[in-house]
Design a protein around this motif. Sequence first.
Motif, mmCIF file in Angstrom:
data_model
loop_
_atom_site.group_PDB
_atom_site.id
_atom_site.type_symbol
_atom_site.label_atom_id
_atom_site.label_comp_id
_atom_site.label_asym_id
_atom_site.label_seq_id
_atom_site.Cartn_x
_atom_site.Cartn_y
_atom_site.Cartn_z
ATOM 1 N N ASP A 184 40.327 33.516 34.767
ATOM 2 C CA ASP A 184 40.568 33.641 36.207
ATOM 3 C C ASP A 184 41.555 34.775 36.504
ATOM 4 O O ASP A 184 41.355 35.551 37.445
ATOM 5 N N ARG A 185 42.609 34.874 35.697
ATOM 6 C CA ARG A 185 43.579 35.946 35.905
ATOM 7 C C ARG A 185 42.951 37.319 35.684
ATOM 8 O O ARG A 185 43.293 38.285 36.375
ATOM 9 N N TYR A 186 42.048 37.402 34.720
ATOM 10 C CA TYR A 186 41.344 38.668 34.489
ATOM 11 C C TYR A 186 40.613 39.101 35.753
ATOM 12 O O TYR A 186 40.691 40.265 36.167
ATOM 13 N N HIS A 187 39.916 38.166 36.376
ATOM 14 C CA HIS A 187 39.181 38.516 37.603
ATOM 15 C C HIS A 187 40.125 38.807 38.759
ATOM 16 O O HIS A 187 39.845 39.690 39.588
ATOM 17 N N ARG A 217 39.362 42.062 40.927
ATOM 18 C CA ARG A 217 39.759 41.765 42.311
ATOM 19 C C ARG A 217 38.833 40.774 42.989
ATOM 20 O O ARG A 217 38.564 40.863 44.193
ATOM 21 N N THR A 218 38.320 39.838 42.230
ATOM 22 C CA THR A 218 37.511 38.765 42.810
ATOM 23 C C THR A 218 38.273 37.454 42.667
ATOM 24 O O THR A 218 38.902 37.197 41.638
ATOM 25 N N ARG A 219 38.221 36.653 43.704
ATOM 26 C CA ARG A 219 38.946 35.391 43.707
ATOM 27 C C ARG A 219 38.021 34.227 43.378
ATOM 28 O O ARG A 219 36.857 34.198 43.786
ATOM 29 N N LEU A 220 38.567 33.288 42.680
ATOM 30 C CA LEU A 220 37.830 32.088 42.303
ATOM 31 C C LEU A 220 37.558 31.235 43.538
ATOM 32 O O LEU A 220 38.447 31.009 44.353
ATOM 33 N N GLN A 221 36.331 30.761 43.666
ATOM 34 C CA GLN A 221 35.956 29.892 44.772
ATOM 35 C C GLN A 221 36.085 28.428 44.363
ATOM 36 O O GLN A 221 36.019 28.081 43.180
#
Length: 294
Positions: free
Chosen positions: A112-115, A120-124
Amino acid sequence: MVTSYPLPDGFSEFDVFSLGSALLVEGLVGLFLNGLTVISFLKIRELRTPSNFLVFSLAMADCGICMNATIAAFSSFLRYWPYGSDGCQTHGFQGFMTALASLNFIAAIAWDRYHQYCTRTRLQWSSSVSLVIFIWLFTAFWSAMPLIGWGEYDYEPLRTCCTLDYTKGDRNYVSYLVPMAFCNLVIQALTVLSSYRSIEKKFKKTGQPKFNTGTPLKSLLLCWGPYAVLCLYAAVEDATLVSPKVRMIAPILAKTSPLINPFLYALGNENYRGGIWQFLTGQKIEVPQIDKSK
């Protein structure tokens, strides 16, 4: 009159007391730190985000490890396991499942931190909840296998707690260990390594490091590496030839993970740390958001 139980083979009175005390400290301090992480998530609305849900889930798994350690500490002070063979199987299953879940959540947070920092994508929420459910079911599967004969739970050398029995080193053990270790340790370690290396490159490019990218992998290897080495050694050599005291060091080190994780993933996270501070003091701290333009 209180019954005096004999000391486990290879251990002195001081050894049993010291190991029991270490387990008790790990259990109680870990429960406090991870309990604070869990309660803060539930009480502070600003903390309830999909990414923080992974941190919350890690803390829940670590609470399970700490409960397991506390029970082992109590048994150590008694000098024997008071809950019978069924209790040993339950203790082994619960401890193994929460340990595997903790490892998987550490990898999930790294992913998740990688994204967050690199793509620059956030976890939904849908993805976060699905991932958490999958991890618990996945680890429950691997932890349940020894209960039905693939692998086995038995007493650790101190004989006051139960875990995966690595002392036999037979074909049944090896056939279980290899795929289990690959699916629950190797993949997770590689995920942590690759994710934080990419984040480190991004931090060097922007000149704005947010945290030490090398610490998560180092703590993972420090806590779980000795236990992994012991289990792998048992697959090729007779583990009982190793001193019982040395064999007890590995699970003691592994149970330090719940003490370290809150500092890395809750208190080490600006947003989560601010939420914990707000829960404890009632004072809200404004936390800067990740700048997506860089």
